[in-house]
Design a protein around this motif. Sequence first.
Motif, PDB file in Angstrom:
ATOM      1  N   ALA A 186     -93.785  19.067  23.622  1.00  0.00           N
ATOM      2  CA  ALA A 186     -95.122  18.645  24.013  1.00  0.00           C
ATOM      3  C   ALA A 186     -95.484  19.289  25.330  1.00  0.00           C
ATOM      4  O   ALA A 186     -94.647  19.503  26.188  1.00  0.00           O
ATOM      5  N   LYS A 187     -96.764  19.582  25.517  1.00  0.00           N
ATOM      6  CA  LYS A 187     -97.180  20.322  26.696  1.00  0.00           C
ATOM      7  C   LYS A 187     -97.849  19.419  27.735  1.00  0.00           C
ATOM      8  O   LYS A 187     -98.594  19.894  28.575  1.00  0.00           O
ATOM      9  N   ALA A 188     -97.606  18.136  27.640  1.00  0.00           N
ATOM     10  CA  ALA A 188     -98.167  17.244  28.640  1.00  0.00           C
ATOM     11  C   ALA A 188     -97.413  17.442  29.945  1.00  0.00           C
ATOM     12  O   ALA A 188     -96.214  17.605  29.967  1.00  0.00           O
ATOM     13  N   ALA A 200     -82.575  12.075  27.299  1.00  0.00           N
ATOM     14  CA  ALA A 200     -83.129  11.905  28.641  1.00  0.00           C
ATOM     15  C   ALA A 200     -84.132  10.765  28.578  1.00  0.00           C
ATOM     16  O   ALA A 200     -85.053  10.773  27.750  1.00  0.00           O
ATOM     17  N   PHE A 201     -83.963   9.786  29.440  1.00  0.00           N
ATOM     18  CA  PHE A 201     -84.760   8.573  29.443  1.00  0.00           C
ATOM     19  C   PHE A 201     -85.552   8.469  30.740  1.00  0.00           C
ATOM     20  O   PHE A 201     -85.109   8.939  31.795  1.00  0.00           O
ATOM     21  N   CYS A 202     -86.717   7.842  30.663  1.00  0.00           N
ATOM     22  CA  CYS A 202     -87.485   7.562  31.882  1.00  0.00           C
ATOM     23  C   CYS A 202     -86.688   6.577  32.722  1.00  0.00           C
ATOM     24  O   CYS A 202     -86.290   5.508  32.237  1.00  0.00           O
ATOM     25  N   VAL A 256     -91.042  14.865  24.433  1.00  0.00           N
ATOM     26  CA  VAL A 256     -92.449  14.603  24.728  1.00  0.00           C
ATOM     27  C   VAL A 256     -92.722  14.760  26.220  1.00  0.00           C
ATOM     28  O   VAL A 256     -93.806  14.431  26.684  1.00  0.00           O
ATOM     29  N   ASP A 257     -91.749  15.269  26.946  1.00  0.00           N
ATOM     30  CA  ASP A 257     -91.915  15.467  28.390  1.00  0.00           C
ATOM     31  C   ASP A 257     -91.133  16.699  28.818  1.00  0.00           C
ATOM     32  O   ASP A 257     -89.907  16.737  28.651  1.00  0.00           O
ATOM     33  N   PRO A 258     -91.800  17.722  29.351  1.00  0.00           N
ATOM     34  CA  PRO A 258     -91.089  18.958  29.699  1.00  0.00           C
ATOM     35  C   PRO A 258     -90.035  18.772  30.785  1.00  0.00           C
ATOM     36  O   PRO A 258     -89.006  19.440  30.780  1.00  0.00           O
ATOM     37  N   GLY A 259     -90.273  17.853  31.715  1.00  0.00           N
ATOM     38  CA  GLY A 259     -89.291  17.609  32.761  1.00  0.00           C
ATOM     39  C   GLY A 259     -88.023  16.990  32.203  1.00  0.00           C
ATOM     40  O   GLY A 259     -86.911  17.339  32.608  1.00  0.00           O
TER      41      GLY A 259
END
Length: 249
Positions: free
Chosen positions: A10-12, A66-68, A119-122
């Motif tokens: 995803a590019k968000a 990888a989790f928030c 869903v997150d590039p970082g």
Amino acid sequence: MIQRKDTVLAKASAPEQRRFRTRFLRADDIPALLELERRQWTAEQAAGAADFRARMAAYPDLCGGAFCARTGELLSSVFAKPTHDAEWTEPGSWAQSADLGGPPQTRTRCMFGISLTSVDPGAALQLLAFYYLYLLKRGYSEIFLGSPMPGLKRHLDRHPGASVEAYARATRSGLPVDPQLRYYHGKGWRDIVAVRENYFPHEASCDYGAILKARVPLRHLALLFRLVPVPVLRMLSALAPRLAMPAAR
């Protein structure tokens, strides 16, 4: 990576300086994995609960997430398995490459990335950084993966009869023209080993896949990294998104 089939991220952009926590995946993560698959892949492409259980049972330390750090939401997952470079000398599909049948492979220095979903590039960046370090610790030297080429259909529509192989290897200013291959090029996968027809179902890629190879960096430090505890590797990998992705202003 990287549905399963590895890769369209995803590019968000990451909000402010989002923090992530990486760890090996467990059976109780399967509901979150299924939701992540649902968000990023079609029903035909998405892995199921049985796929995840089989991967965790076969190679538990090669299943990562990888989790928030704030909410605990699963933002990125990666699955891999040991392989041999000879596997890539003959045509085959993603399903064949990802198959876990047969006895576990232990004496190999090569790895195949079954999937990278994010869903997150970082989060994806930190997860890849951790696994680069972890594979170095484990003595692996090369990582293979199969990538879609989402710009291929548009290219063939504009240039009927064009060579798929030529498109896969085409560059502009030294970078691949295909956006997904360009993404992986930036992460170290710069060798195109093969281009395969009917590799996996991906409409924008006309079901083609490019087999890419990356060499694990810092290989000359492998003996030293074997002594580094996994928690330290996690701490080091957490620096990757902070260094590569400036905080939002």
